[in-house]
Design an enzyme around this catalytic site. Structure first.
Site, PDB file in Angstrom:
ATOM      1  N   SER A 182       0.790  -1.229   0.000  1.00 20.95           N
ATOM      2  CA  SER A 182       0.000   0.000   0.000  1.00 20.95           C
ATOM      3  C   SER A 182       0.819   1.274   0.000  1.00 20.95           C
ATOM      4  O   SER A 182       0.331   2.314  -0.443  1.00 20.95           O
ATOM      5  CB  SER A 182      -0.942   0.002   1.199  1.00 20.95           C
ATOM      6  N   HIS A 210      -5.332  -3.677  -2.527  1.00 17.46           N
ATOM      7  CA  HIS A 210      -5.035  -2.661  -3.536  1.00 17.46           C
ATOM      8  C   HIS A 210      -4.880  -3.249  -4.934  1.00 17.46           C
ATOM      9  O   HIS A 210      -4.538  -2.522  -5.871  1.00 17.46           O
ATOM     10  CB  HIS A 210      -3.777  -1.893  -3.146  1.00 17.46           C
ATOM     11  N   LYS A 242     -11.973   0.298  -1.353  1.00 19.05           N
ATOM     12  CA  LYS A 242     -10.957   0.872  -2.231  1.00 19.05           C
ATOM     13  C   LYS A 242     -11.501   0.870  -3.665  1.00 19.05           C
ATOM     14  O   LYS A 242     -12.290   1.724  -3.998  1.00 19.05           O
ATOM     15  CB  LYS A 242      -9.647   0.118  -2.060  1.00 19.05           C
TER      16      LYS A 242
END
Length: 391
Positions: A182, A210, A242
């Site tokens: 990240s 991610h 996300k």
């Protein structure tokens, strides 16, 4: 003699002196579908959110949320094992399992809770946990709080991991890694890690928070990117806040793995279920991400464009090819100074400082989104070229 009252001022003063004190900002979004925000009353362009596909304000997600809230209310009212597990949760889990190509999925209220619950459930008596030294804090804390012996291997070093596994040949062994890291945006060497685990009889769990929605030929994440099967990576963790723009998290894997989590994951058992309306919005997000692949292609194209422009401007970048693009500053003071200067020019890029990253690696963490315009990226690079030392 009375004990002295607990004082927090020395700690806060020390953080101030080292430029490490965190401050919250109040954000208002007035232009859905763009990265334009109002930050503490100042208009700027957001270059540090994780809304990679620009889905957080998508009309279909908003409509799905409102419609479900009218039916189910705004809260789940109980934990999943009492009366909190509702039809929207069940449908979402089935769709997440299909999306990831797994037998089953289980929804947690946050990504942190998913990782803590997973590791503790897996770490039976005599277990050892191995993790990348740059793993997300939730994976590190999962290992620490599991009660198992915890070892951390050098970043992305599969050979070092295998040496550690060979030195601990007995008992259950669990290997934890991010798929996309990240703070650096680089990918874990998952094929090499999976091969080491297969040779040494270890269980591999990947947090692809991610990667899912962005990486891979169809956006199925780091495992699709590397062509890895569920047998090679038995546990996959994903977050919903996300690329999918909502909230919550999940673990996907075999029928037996998910049932074990239902029995043993304390962060699942002893907390209120995710609001059903959030589950409904997430189902809409999955559908939109599949139906609108241009969003994934757009954010990846903007990432390439950013790197091209930054390189041409002499700005030193890391090896990341993902929408996470860090620019190292070194000291916390330098990172804060650069972040504040960018904000003065209308761009919000957060300064990431210890303990989130190692000492002397404070950075600007830039993230790209499908919601950004070409001129947003061009303007950011022009501002960076004025502020950041070049190669």
């Amino acid at each position: 003699m009375a004990a002295e009252p607990l004082s927090f001022r020395p700690l806060l003063a020390e953080l101030d002196a080292r430029d490490l004190r965190r401050q919250r900002r109040t954000v208002r979004r007035d232009a859905p579908g763009t990265a334009d925000i109002e930050l503490d009353g100042r208009s700027c362009i957001d270059f540090c959110s994780n809304d990679y596909l620009g889905l957080a304000a998508h009309p279909q997600l908003v409509e799905a949320f409102i419609a479900a809230a009218r039916i189910h209310g705004v809260g789940a009212r109980a934990s999943h094992l009492i009366t909190g597990h509702q039809a929207e949760h069940e449908s979402l889990e089935q769709e997440l399992a299909a999306y990831t190509g797994r037998e089953r999925a289980i929804v947690f209220s946050t990504g942190y809770m998913a990782n803590l619950g997973l590791v503790r459930a897996l770490a039976t008596r005599g277990a050892s946990v191995f993790g990348d030294e740059l793993n997300h804090a939730s994976l590190i804390d999962g290992g620490r709080l599991s009660g198992a012996a915890l070892q951390r291997y050098p970043h992305a070093d599969a050979a070092a991991l295998e040496q550690q596994l060979a030195a601990q040949p007995s008992g259950p062994r669990i290997v934890l890694t991010d798929g996309v890291f990240s703070m650096d945006g680089d990918l874990a060497p998952l094929p090499e890690l999976a091969a080491a685990c297969a040779r040494r009889g270890a269980f591999l769990a990947v947090d692809d928070a991610h990667g899912l929605g962005v990486i891979g030929e169809t956006g199925r994440g780091s495992l699709e990117h590397f062509g890895l099967s569920p047998a090679e990576v038995p546990a996959l963790v994903g977050t919903l806040g996300k690329a999918f723009g909502t909230f919550g998290a999940f673990v996907a894997g075999s029928e037996d793995l998910v049932d074990t989590l239902i029995q043993r994951a304390r962060t699942y058992i002893y907390t209120t279920a995710l609001p059903p309306a959030v589950a409904a919005a997430t189902r809409a997000a999955l559908a939109v991400s599949i139906a609108e692949p241009w969003r994934r292609l757009r954010v990846l194209a903007l990432t390439r464009r950013f790197r091209e422009l930054a390189t041409a401007a002499g700005i030193e970048l890391g090896p990341s090819e993902t929408p996470i693009q860090p620019i190292l500053q070194g000291s916390a003071e330098s990172a804060m100074r650069a972040s504040n200067a960018l904000l003065e020019r209308g761009f919000f890029v957060a300064a990431i400082r210890p303990p989130t990253v190692p000492a002397d690696t404070s950075r600007l963490r830039i993230t790209l989104s499908a919601a950004h315009r070409d001129e947003d990226v061009e303007g950011l690079v022009a501002a960076l070229a004025e502020l950041v030392p070049t190669e």
